[in-house]
Design a protein around this motif. Structure first.
Motif, mmCIF file in Angstrom:
data_model
loop_
_atom_site.group_PDB
_atom_site.id
_atom_site.type_symbol
_atom_site.label_atom_id
_atom_site.label_comp_id
_atom_site.label_asym_id
_atom_site.label_seq_id
_atom_site.Cartn_x
_atom_site.Cartn_y
_atom_site.Cartn_z
ATOM 1 N N ALA A 126 -49.092 89.577 -26.776
ATOM 2 C CA ALA A 126 -48.294 88.336 -26.838
ATOM 3 C C ALA A 126 -49.224 87.145 -26.953
ATOM 4 N N SER A 127 -48.704 86.055 -27.492
ATOM 5 C CA SER A 127 -49.496 84.824 -27.499
ATOM 6 C C SER A 127 -48.645 83.671 -26.988
ATOM 7 N N LEU A 128 -49.294 82.735 -26.331
ATOM 8 C CA LEU A 128 -48.550 81.581 -25.819
ATOM 9 C C LEU A 128 -49.446 80.351 -25.749
ATOM 10 N N TYR A 129 -48.800 79.195 -25.770
ATOM 11 C CA TYR A 129 -49.522 77.920 -25.655
ATOM 12 C C TYR A 129 -49.520 77.446 -24.210
ATOM 13 N N THR A 130 -50.634 76.836 -23.794
ATOM 14 C CA THR A 130 -50.662 76.189 -22.478
ATOM 15 C C THR A 130 -50.854 74.673 -22.637
ATOM 16 N N THR A 131 -51.307 74.266 -23.845
ATOM 17 C CA THR A 131 -51.431 72.839 -24.167
ATOM 18 C C THR A 131 -50.988 72.639 -25.613
ATOM 19 N N LEU A 132 -50.715 71.381 -25.974
ATOM 20 C CA LEU A 132 -50.395 71.060 -27.368
ATOM 21 C C LEU A 132 -51.316 69.948 -27.844
ATOM 22 N N ARG A 164 -51.274 67.495 -24.557
ATOM 23 C CA ARG A 164 -50.312 67.675 -23.445
ATOM 24 C C ARG A 164 -50.429 69.069 -22.827
ATOM 25 N N PHE A 165 -50.060 69.153 -21.565
ATOM 26 C CA PHE A 165 -50.232 70.409 -20.819
ATOM 27 C C PHE A 165 -48.907 70.937 -20.258
ATOM 28 N N MET A 193 -57.305 73.988 -28.433
ATOM 29 C CA MET A 193 -58.489 73.749 -27.612
ATOM 30 C C MET A 193 -58.133 73.997 -26.144
ATOM 31 N N PHE A 194 -58.387 75.210 -25.694
ATOM 32 C CA PHE A 194 -57.985 75.574 -24.328
ATOM 33 C C PHE A 194 -59.034 75.155 -23.313
ATOM 34 N N VAL A 195 -60.290 75.533 -23.581
ATOM 35 C CA VAL A 195 -61.329 75.276 -22.568
ATOM 36 C C VAL A 195 -61.782 73.821 -22.696
ATOM 37 N N LEU A 196 -61.082 72.951 -21.968
ATOM 38 C CA LEU A 196 -61.397 71.529 -22.072
ATOM 39 C C LEU A 196 -61.266 70.865 -20.704
ATOM 40 N N ASN A 197 -60.071 70.936 -20.119
ATOM 41 C CA ASN A 197 -59.834 70.262 -18.861
ATOM 42 C C ASN A 197 -60.045 71.248 -17.707
ATOM 43 N N PRO A 198 -61.107 71.054 -16.893
ATOM 44 C CA PRO A 198 -61.427 72.059 -15.866
ATOM 45 C C PRO A 198 -60.270 72.321 -14.907
ATOM 46 N N ARG A 199 -59.518 71.263 -14.534
ATOM 47 C CA ARG A 199 -58.424 71.488 -13.571
ATOM 48 C C ARG A 199 -57.375 72.439 -14.146
ATOM 49 N N HIS A 200 -57.069 72.242 -15.415
ATOM 50 C CA HIS A 200 -56.065 73.072 -16.083
ATOM 51 C C HIS A 200 -56.574 74.521 -16.224
#
Ligand code: SF4
Length: 413
Positions: A126-132, A164-165, A193-200
């Motif tokens: 499966a694939s999914l988005y966590t940010t846009l 956005r997250f 771009m997933f690996v960007l915001n450390p908190r997320h």
């Protein structure tokens, strides 16, 4: 687009009264052109959710005036009407919670081959988005096209991109469903771009680790966004693959497309990530505007030296929605006549020429680079050591096929 266009035509040929709305990156970049070219009734100029809901409401209420549906393009009296801009969805958790997995044929989805080198069983997946979105501005990239309308409405400058997250809780709720209901282990995080915001990133990793899932995940990162404190948790959570846009070896070529990191940083990050046990997909582009034979060879040499667990070799394409597309139109560079010509693997693919090379020279170099890399002893023995003989056989089967290219048949190189 060619397939979408054929589907639209087939539906219209049935002569049922089924209105068709096209949504997505390509059509958001070229709404009027799409409406002129395709057998559709409506085109969405923004990201979609508000436009889809408002259009459905209007159709359900048997309205004939669609002027109030935001973000819409449609034909009227021989011309094209464009309605007011549609906003971006602000709160992803609240307004777009969860995915209707139950409406999808989950048994049909299959992971990329390299994603499963360690175990070539590619289902379920499966694939999914966590940010846009993506805050960077690489000139060859078109991913921000659907968000531009909403950004304009928010008063954002053209030069600034939205990002956005969904919250880690909302994401892991989806992963729970995938694991427990569908038995999914192989997951693609589809974020540009997933690996960007450390908190997320760390928030998601920690929640997966707490659950003790045995996942095989891949996601995009950038050479300059991977922080040391992320790697251990990423690996522990099951991120066994990270994809990096390395693009080109030459600083001149990279800087020209606003990919602003140095070669030293590339080697340092790639080694650091590999040392943490995470495999790398290295993405390279041949034929960027400043490329010549020497710089393309330098890119191939660098890819061989990095010896990533998998490379993707692309030709530069001026995709609609990218700055490169605008530049190509301004400079009157030759562009494919059909949308299939923009596809990397199509028979009629037509890459951009560079300032120094023809499209055919770029394509020939790219296709040869593909075989040089995948047949190299150094690469195959690394794959065998890491993933076993079966993965090597799989690669050999892949390289036994040759892509047919019209451009290379007719070109005098
Ligand atoms: S290529 Fe990657 S980093 Fe560059 S703008 Fe596109 S998604 Fe962002």
């Amino acid at each position: 687009m060619p397939s979408a266009g054929k589907i639209c035509k087939a539906i219209k040929d049935l002569q049922f009264d089924i209105p068709i709305l096209l949504v997505g990156g390509h059509v958001a970049a070229l709404p009027e052109k799409t409406l002129k070219e395709e057998a559709c009734d409506f085109v969405c100029g923004g990201e979609g959710p508000y436009t889809v809901v408002e259009l459905l409401e209007a159709i359900k209420n048997r309205e004939t005036n669609f002027g109030k549906v935001r973000g819409l393009y449609f034909r009227e009296n021989g011309g094209i009407v464009r309605t007011e801009l549609s906003p971006l969805v602000k709160n992803l958790d609240e307004e777009m919670p969860g995915i209707a997995w139950d409406l999808l044929p989950m048994e049909k989805y299959r992971a990329h081959n390299w994603h499963c080198f360690a175990d070539l069983n590619r289902h379920p997946y499966a694939s999914l988005y966590t940010t846009l979105g993506c805050p960077y501005k690489c000139t060859f990239c078109c991913i921000q096209a659907p968000f531009k309308q909403g950004e304009k409405l928010l008063g954002m400058k053209e030069s600034v991109n939205s990002y956005r997250f969904w919250s880690p809780d909302a994401i892991v709720e989806q992963i729970d469903l995938l694991v427990n209901q569908y038995g999914v282990r192989n997951i693609k995080i589809a974020d540009e771009m997933f690996v960007l915001n450390p908190r997320h990133v760390l928030g998601i990793c920690e929640k997966i680790i707490e659950r003790g899932y045995d996942l095989n995940i891949w996601a995009y990162a950038r050479v300059d966004t991977v922080k040391d404190n992320m790697l251990e948790k990423l690996k522990k959570a099951g991120f066994h693959w990270l994809a990096f846009g390395i693009e080109a070896a030459s600083e001149r070529v990279r800087d020209d497309v606003q990919k602003g990191f140095g070669q030293e940083e590339i080697f340092e990050t790639i080694r650091k990530v590999q040392d943490s046990g995470i495999n790398i997909i290295g993405n390279y582009i041949f034929g960027l505007p400043e490329d010549n034979h020497e710089t393309m060879q330098a890119t191939l040499d660098m890819s061989l030296e990095l010896n990533c667990e998998f490379p993707n070799f692309y030709c530069a394409m001026a995709y609609p929605g990218s700055q490169l597309y605008q530049l190509a139109l301004r400079e009157k560079w030759p562009l494919p006549k059909n949308w299939s010509g923009y596809s990397q693997h199509s028979v009629d693919t037509l890459p951009l020429p560079t300032k120094y090379l023809s499209s055919a020279e770029v394509l020939r170099f790219r296709d040869e680079a593909f075989y040089t890399y995948f047949k190299s002893e150094k690469y195959l023995s690394m794959v065998e050591k890491k993933f076993g003989k079966e993965a090597v056989q799989h690669i050999q089967e892949m390289t036994s096929k040759k892509l047919e290219r019209e451009l290379l048949k007719s070109a005098i190189l």
